[in-house]
Design a protein around this motif. Structure first.
Motif, short mmCIF file in Angstrom:
data_model
loop_
_atom_site.label_atom_id
_atom_site.label_comp_id
_atom_site.label_asym_id
_atom_site.label_seq_id
_atom_site.Cartn_x
_atom_site.Cartn_y
_atom_site.Cartn_z
N GLY A 183 0.92 -1.28 -0.07
CA GLY A 183 0.02 0.12 -0.10
C GLY A 183 0.72 1.13 0.03
N LEU A 184 1.95 1.30 0.90
CA LEU A 184 2.78 2.46 0.78
C LEU A 184 3.53 2.58 -0.49
CD1 LEU A 184 3.89 4.74 2.36
CD2 LEU A 184 5.46 3.12 3.61
N GLN A 185 3.95 1.23 -0.92
CA GLN A 185 4.86 1.37 -2.15
C GLN A 185 3.89 2.10 -3.43
OE1 GLN A 185 8.17 0.35 -2.77
NE2 GLN A 185 7.70 1.77 -4.36
N ASN A 186 2.95 1.70 -3.30
CA ASN A 186 2.00 2.53 -4.49
C ASN A 186 1.83 3.84 -4.28
OD1 ASN A 186 1.30 0.05 -5.62
ND2 ASN A 186 -0.92 -0.23 -4.40
N LYS A 196 7.26 5.62 -8.07
CA LYS A 196 8.44 4.61 -8.38
C LYS A 196 9.80 5.09 -7.42
CE LYS A 196 7.42 4.72 -13.13
NZ LYS A 196 7.79 5.23 -14.52
N CYS A 197 9.38 5.59 -6.12
CA CYS A 197 10.48 5.99 -5.09
C CYS A 197 10.84 4.60 -4.36
CB CYS A 197 10.03 6.90 -4.10
SG CYS A 197 9.81 8.65 -5.12
N SER A 198 12.12 4.51 -4.14
CA SER A 198 12.60 3.67 -3.51
C SER A 198 13.00 3.89 -1.91
CB SER A 198 13.98 2.91 -3.96
OG SER A 198 13.65 2.71 -5.24
N ALA A 199 12.81 2.78 -0.92
CA ALA A 199 13.01 3.28 0.23
C ALA A 199 14.50 2.44 0.57
CB ALA A 199 11.96 2.67 1.20
#
Ligand SMILES: [Zn+2]
Length: 149
Positions: A122-125, A129-132
């Motif tokens: 959910g957070l990735q959406n 396209k950002c990465s953690a």
């Protein structure tokens, strides 16, 4: 543009820099007055450290001179409080102040030893396209010019 600075980190072409050196009599108020005599389009002050400098800057701003200044305040609202404390007349300050903004510098993780950080779907959406990333050391090269940790 005419910047007045204690230390110049970057030299930008077509700018006339004036160094503030109180030991040589080049105080902030004196340098600012000297700059204003040349009627530059923009005056950039590294800082407004005292009442005299604040009054000169506010008076110039009220004559439609664009004065940009740094501040060491911890927030935009504290920068206004600091200017209010320095200025002799809050009404003059209110008439001259157009914008106060703030920025925070965040350390960057070392690009050589950072690791991808798993993020729930959910957070990735929301991140698109950002990465953690996670890591233990920071990239000192980004701020000091020296090698990484
Ligand atoms: Zn590293």
């Amino acid at each position: 543009m005419s910047p007045a600075l204690k230390k110049c980190a970057y030299h930008v072409p077509d700018m006339t820099y004036m160094a503030v050196r109180p030991s040589n009599g080049m105080t902030w108020p004196r340098v600012l007055r000297m700059q204003l005599k040349h009627e530059p389009e923009v005056v950039i002050l590294g800082n407004i450290p005292d009442r005299e400098t604040a009054e000169i800057a506010i008076e110039a701003a009220n004559r439609q001179q664009l004065i940009l200044s740094g501040s060491r305040a911890d927030s935009a609202s504290l920068a206004v409080t600091q200017l209010l404390r320095l200025s002799g007349n809050p009404l003059d300050l209110a008439a001259s102040l157009r914008l106060v903004c703030t920025q925070r510098l965040a350390p960057r993780l070392c690009p050589d030893c950072r690791e991808a950080y798993p993020v729930e779907a959910g957070l990735q959406n929301r991140l698109a396209k950002c990465s953690a990333w996670t890591g233990l050391s920071y990239d000192t090269a980004a701020t000091t010019g020296a090698g990484s940790h």
